[in-house]
Design an enzyme around this catalytic site. Structure first.
Site, PDB file in Angstrom:
ATOM      1  N   SER A 107       0.656  -1.073   0.139  1.00 26.93           N
ATOM      2  CA  SER A 107      -0.549   0.255   0.374  1.00 26.93           C
ATOM      3  C   SER A 107       0.725   1.118  -0.168  1.00 26.93           C
ATOM      4  O   SER A 107       1.713   1.399  -0.903  1.00 26.93           O
ATOM      5  CB  SER A 107      -1.181  -0.254   1.237  1.00 26.93           C
ATOM      6  OG  SER A 107      -2.465   1.250   0.837  1.00 26.93           O
ATOM      7  N   ASP A 214     -10.137  -4.534  -5.022  1.00 29.81           N
ATOM      8  CA  ASP A 214      -9.759  -3.968  -4.074  1.00 29.81           C
ATOM      9  C   ASP A 214     -10.242  -2.615  -3.686  1.00 29.81           C
ATOM     10  O   ASP A 214     -10.414  -1.606  -5.149  1.00 29.81           O
ATOM     11  CB  ASP A 214      -8.240  -3.260  -3.828  1.00 29.81           C
ATOM     12  CG  ASP A 214      -7.377  -2.516  -3.309  1.00 29.81           C
ATOM     13  OD1 ASP A 214      -8.339  -1.559  -1.985  1.00 29.81           O
ATOM     14  OD2 ASP A 214      -6.012  -2.483  -3.039  1.00 29.81           O
ATOM     15  N   HIS A 244      -8.067  -5.335   0.036  1.00 31.49           N
ATOM     16  CA  HIS A 244      -6.657  -3.990  -0.722  1.00 31.49           C
ATOM     17  C   HIS A 244      -5.429  -5.433   0.092  1.00 31.49           C
ATOM     18  O   HIS A 244      -4.324  -5.232  -0.305  1.00 31.49           O
ATOM     19  CB  HIS A 244      -7.244  -3.027   0.657  1.00 31.49           C
ATOM     20  CG  HIS A 244      -5.609  -2.609   0.577  1.00 31.49           C
ATOM     21  ND1 HIS A 244      -5.432  -1.914  -0.578  1.00 31.49           N
ATOM     22  CD2 HIS A 244      -5.010  -1.983   1.707  1.00 31.49           C
ATOM     23  CE1 HIS A 244      -4.504  -1.195  -0.274  1.00 31.49           C
ATOM     24  NE2 HIS A 244      -4.400  -0.769   1.322  1.00 31.49           N
TER      25      HIS A 244
END
Length: 277
Positions: A107, A214, A244
């Site tokens: 991320s 996601d 995610h």
């Protein structure tokens, strides 16, 4: 779980805490880079899998995150975080001279890892980007356009199809549950621009993994960012239905299998001095 130990160092903007999962005779070393608002402890199971695969693993709590100093979830310049990651790498190389080094970022950590690869990729054996914030991230511009950033908590269901993952994150005291801070959003904008203008990864073997569904860091904009920085050696794995946190998804074993298989191929190719894909 693999045993771990902690140490600290003076980072660019305060004292940072690093967790190390040691290995007596590692085949490779991993620098594990966590995402926004969380801490490296949430990736303990990832480190455990990597240690069992033959790695020594190092992971830092970023400034303002976890056990590191700083205002919570405040990052004013991601280049400073990249510098702190470099310090962790230097420690890892002192501990394990001559051992190939792999960077894995998730991320926001994927964004940091991508920038790290632009600056220091020639010294890496491989790069893994998990649902990276790269290219365009609409949430940043949307929030910056508001006079006041709302303190709406993250929907835990965005993280994984496994409801226990979101529940654990929501109850975790070291996870930030407040709103984005404006300087952090501005830093994201600057970092994404720097990445887009920073060049490609060259010949660095790179694996991009992303959940097809996601909702937090959507696949499409990330693909555009990947296409901008990708070098000549990109592999990708897109997981149908995945949200995610691929490393915490219902198919996390598959995702981690893909990561470790990719690392094996990269290390083999490095040893032979050729590219296999």
């Amino acid at each position: 779980m693999a045993e771990s130990r902690e140490h600290t160092f003076a980072g660019v903007r305060g004292v940072n805490t690093v967790r190390e999962w040691p290995h007596d005779r590692p085949r490779y070393v991993v620098i594990l880079i966590h995402g926004y608002g969380e801490h490296i402890g949430r990736h303990e199971h990832v480190a455990d899998r990597l240690v069992r695969h033959g790695a020594a693993v190092y992971g830092m709590d970023h400034v303002g995150h976890g056990k590191s100093e700083g205002d919570r979830a405040l990052i004013e310049d991601f280049e400073d975080v990249v510098t702190d990651v470099r310090t962790v790498e230097e420690r890892a190389r002192r501990d394990h001279p001559g051992v190939p080094l792999v960077v894995i970022g998730h991320s926001m950590g994927g964004m940091i890892a991508a920038r790290y690869a632009q600056l220091h990729g020639t010294g890496l054996a491989a790069l893994v980007l998990s649902a990276p914030v790269i290219g365009e991230w609409e949430v940043v511009s949307t929030l910056l356009a508001l006079d006041e950033i709302p303190g709406i908590p993250l929907d835990p269901a965005m993280l994984s199809r496994d409801p226990s993952v979101g529940a654990a994150a929501a109850a975790e005291p070291l996870v930030w549950h407040g709103p984005f801070k404006r300087p952090t959003l501005e830093a994201f904008t600057a970092a994404l621009t720097t990445l887009a203008e920073g060049g490609t990864f060259g010949a660095l073997p790179t694996l991009w993994v992303h959940g097809e569904d996601d909702p937090l860091v959507p696949l499409g904009p990330s693909r555009g960012g990947i296409d901008t920085v990708r070098g000549t050696d990109l592999s990708e794995r897109i997981y149908p239905g995945g949200r995610h946190e691929g490393f915490n998804e219902t198919n996390k074993d598959e995702v981690l299998d893909d990561v470790t298989s990719f690392i094996d191929r990269a290390l083999t190719a490095r040893a032979r001095g050729v590219s296999e894909w």
